[in-house]
Design an enzyme around this catalytic site. Structure first.
Site, short mmCIF file in Angstrom:
data_model
loop_
_atom_site.label_atom_id
_atom_site.label_comp_id
_atom_site.label_asym_id
_atom_site.label_seq_id
_atom_site.Cartn_x
_atom_site.Cartn_y
_atom_site.Cartn_z
N HIS A 148 -3.34 10.89 0.58
CA HIS A 148 -2.82 10.68 1.93
C HIS A 148 -2.23 12.02 2.40
O HIS A 148 -1.04 12.14 2.66
CB HIS A 148 -1.78 9.55 1.93
CG HIS A 148 -1.52 8.93 3.28
ND1 HIS A 148 -1.59 7.58 3.53
CD2 HIS A 148 -1.16 9.49 4.46
CE1 HIS A 148 -1.28 7.34 4.80
NE2 HIS A 148 -1.01 8.48 5.39
N GLU B 73 -7.72 8.17 6.16
CA GLU B 73 -8.05 8.77 7.47
C GLU B 73 -8.59 10.20 7.39
O GLU B 73 -7.97 11.13 7.92
CB GLU B 73 -6.83 8.74 8.38
CG GLU B 73 -6.33 7.35 8.67
CD GLU B 73 -5.21 7.31 9.72
OE1 GLU B 73 -4.71 8.39 10.10
OE2 GLU B 73 -4.84 6.21 10.15
N ARG C 106 0.85 -1.19 0.00
CA ARG C 106 0.00 0.00 0.00
C ARG C 106 0.89 1.24 0.00
O ARG C 106 1.76 1.38 0.88
CB ARG C 106 -0.91 0.01 1.24
CG ARG C 106 -1.71 1.28 1.36
CD ARG C 106 -2.66 1.29 2.56
NE ARG C 106 -3.37 2.56 2.56
CZ ARG C 106 -3.40 3.42 3.57
NH1 ARG C 106 -2.81 3.15 4.72
NH2 ARG C 106 -4.04 4.56 3.45
N TYR D 84 -4.57 1.69 15.64
CA TYR D 84 -3.42 1.89 16.52
C TYR D 84 -3.73 1.66 17.99
O TYR D 84 -2.97 1.02 18.70
CB TYR D 84 -2.81 3.28 16.29
CG TYR D 84 -2.13 3.36 14.95
CD1 TYR D 84 -0.84 2.87 14.78
CD2 TYR D 84 -2.81 3.83 13.82
CE1 TYR D 84 -0.23 2.87 13.53
CE2 TYR D 84 -2.20 3.84 12.57
CZ TYR D 84 -0.91 3.36 12.44
OH TYR D 84 -0.31 3.34 11.21
N ASN E 115 -7.43 1.36 9.73
CA ASN E 115 -6.14 1.71 10.31
C ASN E 115 -6.33 1.67 11.82
O ASN E 115 -7.11 2.47 12.36
CB ASN E 115 -5.69 3.11 9.88
CG ASN E 115 -5.39 3.19 8.39
OD1 ASN E 115 -5.50 2.21 7.66
ND2 ASN E 115 -5.02 4.37 7.94
N GLU F 33 -3.46 -0.26 8.00
CA GLU F 33 -2.33 0.19 8.81
C GLU F 33 -2.45 -0.42 10.20
O GLU F 33 -3.55 -0.47 10.76
CB GLU F 33 -2.29 1.73 9.00
CG GLU F 33 -1.90 2.50 7.78
CD GLU F 33 -1.80 4.01 8.03
OE1 GLU F 33 -1.56 4.43 9.18
OE2 GLU F 33 -2.00 4.76 7.06
#
Ligand code: FCB
Length: 446
Positions: A122, A167, A78, A295, A293, A354
């Protein structure tokens, strides 16, 4: 307990990067300035004044980076396409030299047996569009659809699946509400028209892709939100935060409606940005896959600042990454189960686009990253065992790179980069991931 070795045979193993964070060569071959070039040059905007002018010099060193990907045995990679390379001012003529770079990159990936998974945006908006309001200007959504058409007409013969945006939550909040990222605006809730215009851009670009028989995904940063206590004030604050971080960016795309924004004190039409028919433009094309994504989870308490309906608080009992982010792998399972419960049949297949962590000043030994990836992949396998359709995992990141407002201080790579010499050195996590992928591929062949 199912674990990472039980992931389905077709599961795709990948790694992720983004243009401004790795490419450098910001003035080469006709690239125009992006909001990040301008923001990073502003004194005090980025830690130690770091910029992406050189970054990992991937623009010139991409063959070496693809060799590193091949060494890992990746199924997919990606990356993002820099809009200011393709259309340097965002609305003027197309720059063939910019397209040619991605042509070379894509051909080299395919040659190495690695499926390209491009993201069209992005965060590196052409500064020429920012000069007209950037994502606060509705026109930017239409310029994005034009740019998307140019790129997919060039590369769509070789790439079946595309990610429109990365995002939009983070870009809106850091870039337009708080000003810690480019373009550095501090509009608080009045930043939300930028969110709507990004979602509109997603919908318009998804139609461009579908018209050409290609698949459209959206990569959202999602977080399971935990109230700090069972106190109703904490619970209400957590619901408000969930609306802002998660539902605002996923409900219109999957359900065709915005969540109730009154808990945020935001009008239903997002300060006049939402025109009749817009939500249909966002929803009607449909989503072929949701990029997730992930985290960390977020813990939320009742408001303490009169300007905000919530307070973000730490998760003190969790370990923390070098960035200070809490490490709670089971929150990934929880998030995936919540997505299924909230969206049911409207939830498309998921790809983790991600997941990863920064490790302090790490060089080759990076055991915390191995532990992070192993535990998150086990948490993913637990969700797969619950019947959730998860197609792949792209770790952030292939190589150490420019971490936005933190400059080169946060290292997320499987490969160490010495930014003075551009020397690449695979870390322990690189060997670990390579062996995991090989073990999985050996099972696939049996
Ligand atoms: C995500 C961004 C990515 C990278 C990681 C650490 O929010 O999409 O570019 O900075 O965080």
């Amino acid at each position: 307990m199912p674990d990472r070795f039980d992931l389905p045979a077709g599961f795709r193993w990948g790694a992720a990067t983004a243009a401004y964070q790795i490419e450098g060569a910001v003035e080469e071959d006709g690239r125009g300035p992006s909001v990040w070039d301008v923001f990073a040059a502003r004194p005090g905007a980025v830690r130690d004044g770091h910029t992406g002018a050189v970054a990992c010099d991937h623009y010139h060193r991409y063959p070496e980076d693809i060799a590193l990907m091949k060494g890992l045995g990746l199924d997919g990679y990606r990356f993002s396409i820099a809009w200011p390379r393709i259309r340097p001012t965002g609305s003027g003529p197309v720059n063939p030299a910019g397209l040619a770079f991605y042509d070379r990159l894509v051909d080299a990936l395919l040659e190495a047996g690695i499926a390209p998974l491009p993201t069209l945006f992005h965060w590196d908006l052409p500064q020429g569009l920012e000069d007209h309001g950037g994502w606060l200007n509705r026109d930017t959504a239409y310029r994005f659809a034009e740019y998307a058409a140019v790129v997919v007409d060039e590369l769509g013969d070789r790439i079946p699946t595309w990610i429109t945006l990365n995002e939009p939550f983070v870009h809106t909040v850091f870039g337009y509400a708080l000003g810690t990222h480019a373009p550095g605006r501090t509009l608080m809730f009045e930043a939300l028209p930028a969110a709507h215009h990004q979602l509109l851009a997603h919908g318009l670009a998804a139609s461009v892709l579908h018209d050409r028989g290609l698949e459209a995904m959206l990569s959202n940063n999602l977080t399971p939100v935990r109230p700090a206590s069972s106190d109703p004030a904490d619970v209400a604050a957590a619901a408000a935060y969930d609306t802002l971080h998660n539902r605002l960016f996923t409900d219109p795309v999957l359900l065709g409606r915005y969540p109730d924004l009154s808990t945020l004190g935001v009008p239903d039409d997002i300060y006049g940005a939402v025109h009749p028919g817009d939500v249909d433009l966002i929803h009607a094309p449909g989503l072929d896959g949701l990029g997730l994504n992930f985290y960390n989870p977020t813990r939320v308490a009742a408001p303490t600042d009169p300007a905000l309906p919530f307070t973000l608080v730490d998760i003190p009992d969790a370990p923390h990454t070098a960035f200070g982010w809490p490490v709670v792998p089971e929150a990934l399972t929880q998030l995936l189960l919540q997505l299924r419960d909230s969206y049911g049949k409207a939830l498309p297949p998921i790809t983790i686009t991600e997941n990863g962590c920064s490790v302090t000043e790490d060089t080759v030994p990076d055991q915390p990253r191995i532990d992070f990836m192993a535990t998150h992949l086990d948490a993913l396998a637990a969700a797969v065992a619950e019947g959730i359709d998860i197609r792949g995992y792209y770790t952030w990141s292939l190589i150490d790179n420019y971490e936005w407002a933190e400059g080169y201080h946060q290292r997320f790579g499987l490969v160490h980069v010495d930014f003075a010499t551009q020397q690449r050195t695979p870390k322990a996590s690189y060997a670990w991931y390579r062996d995991l992928i090989a073990a999985h591929q050996a099972r696939r062949r049996r």
